[in-house]
Design a protein around this motif. Structure first.
Motif, PDB file in Angstrom:
ATOM      1  N   GLN A   1       0.825  -1.199   0.000  1.00  0.00           N
ATOM      2  CA  GLN A   1       0.000   0.000   0.000  1.00  0.00           C
ATOM      3  C   GLN A   1       0.864   1.255   0.000  1.00  0.00           C
ATOM      4  N   VAL A   2       0.314   2.289  -0.584  1.00  0.00           N
ATOM      5  CA  VAL A   2       0.969   3.589  -0.632  1.00  0.00           C
ATOM      6  C   VAL A   2      -0.012   4.624  -0.111  1.00  0.00           C
ATOM      7  N   GLN A   3       0.471   5.505   0.746  1.00  0.00           N
ATOM      8  CA  GLN A   3      -0.347   6.592   1.255  1.00  0.00           C
ATOM      9  C   GLN A   3       0.237   7.909   0.754  1.00  0.00           C
ATOM     10  N   LEU A   4      -0.649   8.767   0.313  1.00  0.00           N
ATOM     11  CA  LEU A   4      -0.245  10.057  -0.249  1.00  0.00           C
ATOM     12  C   LEU A   4      -1.060  11.156   0.421  1.00  0.00           C
ATOM     13  N   VAL A   5      -0.372  12.189   0.883  1.00  0.00           N
ATOM     14  CA  VAL A   5      -1.061  13.292   1.546  1.00  0.00           C
ATOM     15  C   VAL A   5      -0.575  14.603   0.945  1.00  0.00           C
ATOM     16  N   GLU A   6      -1.525  15.350   0.379  1.00  0.00           N
ATOM     17  CA  GLU A   6      -1.195  16.622  -0.249  1.00  0.00           C
ATOM     18  C   GLU A   6      -1.400  17.785   0.715  1.00  0.00           C
ATOM     19  N   SER A   7      -0.735  18.881   0.395  1.00  0.00           N
ATOM     20  CA  SER A   7      -0.937  20.127   1.137  1.00  0.00           C
ATOM     21  C   SER A   7      -0.511  21.277   0.242  1.00  0.00           C
ATOM     22  N   GLY A   8      -0.902  22.480   0.636  1.00  0.00           N
ATOM     23  CA  GLY A   8      -0.408  23.668  -0.037  1.00  0.00           C
ATOM     24  C   GLY A   8      -1.393  24.398  -0.915  1.00  0.00           C
ATOM     25  N   GLY A   9      -2.601  23.908  -1.032  1.00  0.00           N
ATOM     26  CA  GLY A   9      -3.566  24.611  -1.853  1.00  0.00           C
ATOM     27  C   GLY A   9      -4.083  25.861  -1.176  1.00  0.00           C
ATOM     28  N   GLY A  10      -5.025  26.526  -1.848  1.00  0.00           N
ATOM     29  CA  GLY A  10      -5.616  27.731  -1.275  1.00  0.00           C
ATOM     30  C   GLY A  10      -6.116  28.670  -2.358  1.00  0.00           C
ATOM     31  N   LEU A  11      -6.417  29.871  -1.931  1.00  0.00           N
ATOM     32  CA  LEU A  11      -6.911  30.901  -2.830  1.00  0.00           C
ATOM     33  C   LEU A  11      -5.743  31.763  -3.300  1.00  0.00           C
ATOM     34  N   ARG A  12      -5.620  31.902  -4.615  1.00  0.00           N
ATOM     35  CA  ARG A  12      -4.542  32.708  -5.191  1.00  0.00           C
ATOM     36  C   ARG A  12      -5.108  33.634  -6.248  1.00  0.00           C
ATOM     37  N   GLN A  13      -4.410  34.721  -6.454  1.00  0.00           N
ATOM     38  CA  GLN A  13      -4.804  35.662  -7.488  1.00  0.00           C
ATOM     39  C   GLN A  13      -4.210  35.257  -8.838  1.00  0.00           C
ATOM     40  N   PRO A  14      -4.859  35.621  -9.909  1.00  0.00           N
ATOM     41  CA  PRO A  14      -4.281  35.365 -11.233  1.00  0.00           C
ATOM     42  C   PRO A  14      -2.883  35.967 -11.348  1.00  0.00           C
ATOM     43  N   GLY A  15      -1.998  35.216 -11.979  1.00  0.00           N
ATOM     44  CA  GLY A  15      -0.616  35.654 -12.144  1.00  0.00           C
ATOM     45  C   GLY A  15       0.309  35.274 -11.017  1.00  0.00           C
ATOM     46  N   SER A  16      -0.240  34.796  -9.918  1.00  0.00           N
ATOM     47  CA  SER A  16       0.590  34.418  -8.774  1.00  0.00           C
ATOM     48  C   SER A  16       1.040  32.964  -8.892  1.00  0.00           C
ATOM     49  N   SER A  17       1.676  32.490  -7.835  1.00  0.00           N
ATOM     50  CA  SER A  17       2.212  31.127  -7.830  1.00  0.00           C
ATOM     51  C   SER A  17       1.783  30.394  -6.560  1.00  0.00           C
ATOM     52  N   VAL A  18       1.856  29.077  -6.633  1.00  0.00           N
ATOM     53  CA  VAL A  18       1.595  28.250  -5.455  1.00  0.00           C
ATOM     54  C   VAL A  18       2.393  26.965  -5.598  1.00  0.00           C
ATOM     55  N   ARG A  19       2.852  26.431  -4.480  1.00  0.00           N
ATOM     56  CA  ARG A  19       3.548  25.153  -4.507  1.00  0.00           C
ATOM     57  C   ARG A  19       2.754  24.129  -3.707  1.00  0.00           C
ATOM     58  N   LEU A  20       2.443  23.045  -4.379  1.00  0.00           N
ATOM     59  CA  LEU A  20       1.746  21.935  -3.745  1.00  0.00           C
ATOM     60  C   LEU A  20       2.768  20.888  -3.326  1.00  0.00           C
ATOM     61  N   SER A  21       2.507  20.267  -2.187  1.00  0.00           N
ATOM     62  CA  SER A  21       3.404  19.237  -1.663  1.00  0.00           C
ATOM     63  C   SER A  21       2.649  17.941  -1.475  1.00  0.00           C
ATOM     64  N   CYS A  22       3.385  16.854  -1.603  1.00  0.00           N
ATOM     65  CA  CYS A  22       2.811  15.524  -1.395  1.00  0.00           C
ATOM     66  C   CYS A  22       3.842  14.673  -0.673  1.00  0.00           C
ATOM     67  N   VAL A  23       3.468  14.137   0.464  1.00  0.00           N
ATOM     68  CA  VAL A  23       4.356  13.221   1.177  1.00  0.00           C
ATOM     69  C   VAL A  23       3.854  11.792   0.956  1.00  0.00           C
ATOM     70  N   ALA A  24       4.790  10.936   0.592  1.00  0.00           N
ATOM     71  CA  ALA A  24       4.460   9.540   0.308  1.00  0.00           C
ATOM     72  C   ALA A  24       4.952   8.644   1.433  1.00  0.00           C
ATOM     73  N   SER A  25       4.186   7.614   1.731  1.00  0.00           N
ATOM     74  CA  SER A  25       4.598   6.613   2.706  1.00  0.00           C
ATOM     75  C   SER A  25       4.144   5.249   2.213  1.00  0.00           C
TER      76      SER A  25
END
Length: 123
Positions: A1-25
């Motif tokens: 089995q593999v477990q994946l947990v994401e984080s880092g989303g949210g509300l952003r304005q057009p033209g901006s940036s965001v980094r999403l993260s995923c930790v695997a186990s």
């Protein structure tokens, strides 16, 4: 089995940036890692993939290759998705995935899914 947990989303304005993260186990070492997204009213869409060792990352199309960057940190069991120059059309739930069929995969062939993280691009 593999477990994946994401984080880092949210509300952003057009033209901006965001980094999403995923930790695997679990037993993730045999799988490629990637990101899907699902916009409201649309099917899940493959975004990009990367392997823990081996060839360079793969992007679904040239637009994603130009604005998004998938990367990994083997020591931390982490996979990242950097989204730059965000557009309202990037609004979606982003899913971290583990899959066997490198480089591209259909959603029906994904082996493991994370729970998803919402990215909303709006003024």
């Amino acid at each position: 089995q593999v477990q994946l947990v994401e984080s880092g989303g949210g509300l952003r304005q057009p033209g901006s940036s965001v980094r999403l993260s995923c930790v695997a186990s679990g037993r993730f070492g045999d799988y490629a890692m990637g990101w899907f997204r699902q916009a409201p009213g649309k099917e899940r869409e493959f975004v990009a993939g990367i392997r823990w060792s081996g060839p360079r990352p793969f992007y679904a199309d040239s637009d994603k290759a130009a604005r998004f960057t998938i990367s990994k940190d083997n020591a931390k069991n982490m996979v990242y998705l950097q989204l730059n120059n965000l557009e309202p059309e990037d609004t979606a739930v982003y899913y971290c995935v583990a899959y066997s069929s490198w480089p591209r995969v259909q959603s029906s062939r994904v082996n493991f899914w994370g729970q998803g993280t919402q990215v909303t691009v709006s003024l």
